[in-house]
Design a protein around this motif. Structure first.
Motif, PDB file in Angstrom:
ATOM      1  N   VAL A  24      -3.529  62.286  99.693  1.00  0.00           N
ATOM      2  CA  VAL A  24      -4.073  62.224 101.041  1.00  0.00           C
ATOM      3  C   VAL A  24      -5.414  62.931 101.070  1.00  0.00           C
ATOM      4  O   VAL A  24      -5.601  63.948 100.403  1.00  0.00           O
ATOM      5  CB  VAL A  24      -3.111  62.900 102.042  1.00  0.00           C
ATOM      6  N   ALA A  25      -6.364  62.386 101.816  1.00  0.00           N
ATOM      7  CA  ALA A  25      -7.659  63.047 101.980  1.00  0.00           C
ATOM      8  C   ALA A  25      -8.186  62.797 103.378  1.00  0.00           C
ATOM      9  O   ALA A  25      -7.959  61.743 103.971  1.00  0.00           O
ATOM     10  CB  ALA A  25      -8.661  62.547 100.940  1.00  0.00           C
ATOM     11  N   GLU A  26      -8.893  63.780 103.881  1.00  0.00           N
ATOM     12  CA  GLU A  26      -9.568  63.662 105.175  1.00  0.00           C
ATOM     13  C   GLU A  26     -11.012  64.112 105.015  1.00  0.00           C
ATOM     14  O   GLU A  26     -11.275  65.172 104.436  1.00  0.00           O
ATOM     15  CB  GLU A  26      -8.875  64.515 106.222  1.00  0.00           C
ATOM     16  N   VAL A  27     -11.926  63.294 105.485  1.00  0.00           N
ATOM     17  CA  VAL A  27     -13.356  63.581 105.329  1.00  0.00           C
ATOM     18  C   VAL A  27     -14.066  63.378 106.658  1.00  0.00           C
ATOM     19  O   VAL A  27     -13.811  62.389 107.358  1.00  0.00           O
ATOM     20  CB  VAL A  27     -14.000  62.670 104.257  1.00  0.00           C
ATOM     21  N   ARG A  77      -9.434  59.364 107.379  1.00  0.00           N
ATOM     22  CA  ARG A  77      -8.231  59.927 106.765  1.00  0.00           C
ATOM     23  C   ARG A  77      -7.507  58.803 106.051  1.00  0.00           C
ATOM     24  O   ARG A  77      -7.312  57.725 106.615  1.00  0.00           O
ATOM     25  CB  ARG A  77      -7.306  60.553 107.802  1.00  0.00           C
ATOM     26  N   ILE A  78      -7.111  59.035 104.792  1.00  0.00           N
ATOM     27  CA  ILE A  78      -6.396  58.021 104.033  1.00  0.00           C
ATOM     28  C   ILE A  78      -5.176  58.617 103.340  1.00  0.00           C
ATOM     29  O   ILE A  78      -5.141  59.804 103.009  1.00  0.00           O
ATOM     30  CB  ILE A  78      -7.292  57.347 102.966  1.00  0.00           C
ATOM     31  N   ASP A  95      -7.200  55.852 108.699  1.00  0.00           N
ATOM     32  CA  ASP A  95      -7.769  56.087 110.020  1.00  0.00           C
ATOM     33  C   ASP A  95      -9.278  56.217 109.857  1.00  0.00           C
ATOM     34  O   ASP A  95      -9.751  57.028 109.057  1.00  0.00           O
ATOM     35  CB  ASP A  95      -7.225  57.375 110.647  1.00  0.00           C
ATOM     36  N   VAL A  96     -10.021  55.433 110.602  1.00  0.00           N
ATOM     37  CA  VAL A  96     -11.485  55.487 110.580  1.00  0.00           C
ATOM     38  C   VAL A  96     -11.984  55.543 112.010  1.00  0.00           C
ATOM     39  O   VAL A  96     -11.649  54.682 112.823  1.00  0.00           O
ATOM     40  CB  VAL A  96     -12.091  54.260 109.863  1.00  0.00           C
TER      41      VAL A  96
END
Length: 210
Positions: free
Chosen positions: A18-21, A33-34, A67-68
């Protein structure tokens, strides 16, 4: 100026990838977020309807929860929005995949849609390189300038650190051309990022690092 806040977990079959940028500039504010091991759920708000439709293909056919959210300078045009979403997604993928131990690394897919057919091949090589041979038959699809499809993938490639080949082999309907590209990209991602049980804990490279 840009300000990126990134959280992620290592690429391990026992840990969620999981990553959030967040990427904030004078032109756009993008949050991504993916979850690479998701089920294809997506919440997409780019401000460009057809781009949201294409991002949904990545999520659905790649089995990636995504999520974009983007607030961009669409009063100018879509360039900064499309490019910066590609950049931010690339950063998120690079973080979520981690050290790449145990992944297949390579992925490819052919996807048809009526008269259109596209091929996408990807390598999580750590070396950014994009080859794209697509001759769109229209200058825009909805609100999306078709020239910006290249900018999206260039941003992704540069920041995900992948080699990506995209070829539209057939097609005269621009919507179909673009949709087959994004669906094939999704399927190639899905295969490349799958865990290979025979490579568990091993980086798929003779160099020992990617």
């Amino acid at each position: 100026m840009s300000n990126a806040l990134v959280t992620s977990t290592a690429a391990d079959c026992t840990v969620a990838r999981v990553a959030e940028v967040q990427r904030n500039t004078a032109e756009t504010r993008v949050q991504v977020r993916i979850n690479l091991d998701g089920t294809g759920k997506a919440s997409l708000h780019s401000g460009i309807g057809f781009l949201d439709h294409m991002l949904d293909q990545i999520a659905r056919h790649g089995l990636i929860d995504m999520d974009v959210d983007c607030a961009g300078d669409l009063h100018i045009d879509g360039h900064h929005t499309v490019e910066d979403i590609g950049i931010t997604l690339g950063q998120a993928f690079a973080k979520a995949v981690g050290d790449k131990k145990g992944i297949r690394r390579y992925g490819h897919a052919y996807v048809p849609l009526d008269e259109a057919l596209s091929r996408v091949v990807i390598d999580f090589s750590g070396r950014p390189s994009l080859h794209m041979d697509v001759k769109f038959t229209a200058g825009s699809i909805g609100q999306l300038d078709t020239q910006l499809v290249y900018e999206f993938f260039q941003g992704f490639v540069n920041h995900a650190g992948v080699t990506l080949h995209i070829d539209n082999l057939k097609g005269f309907n621009a919507h179909h051309q673009c949709e087959t590209i994004f669906k094939a990209f999704a399927r190639a991602l899905r295969f490349a990022l799958e865990h290979d049980e025979r490579m568990a804990g091993v980086v798929p490279s003779t160099k020992g690092t990617l």
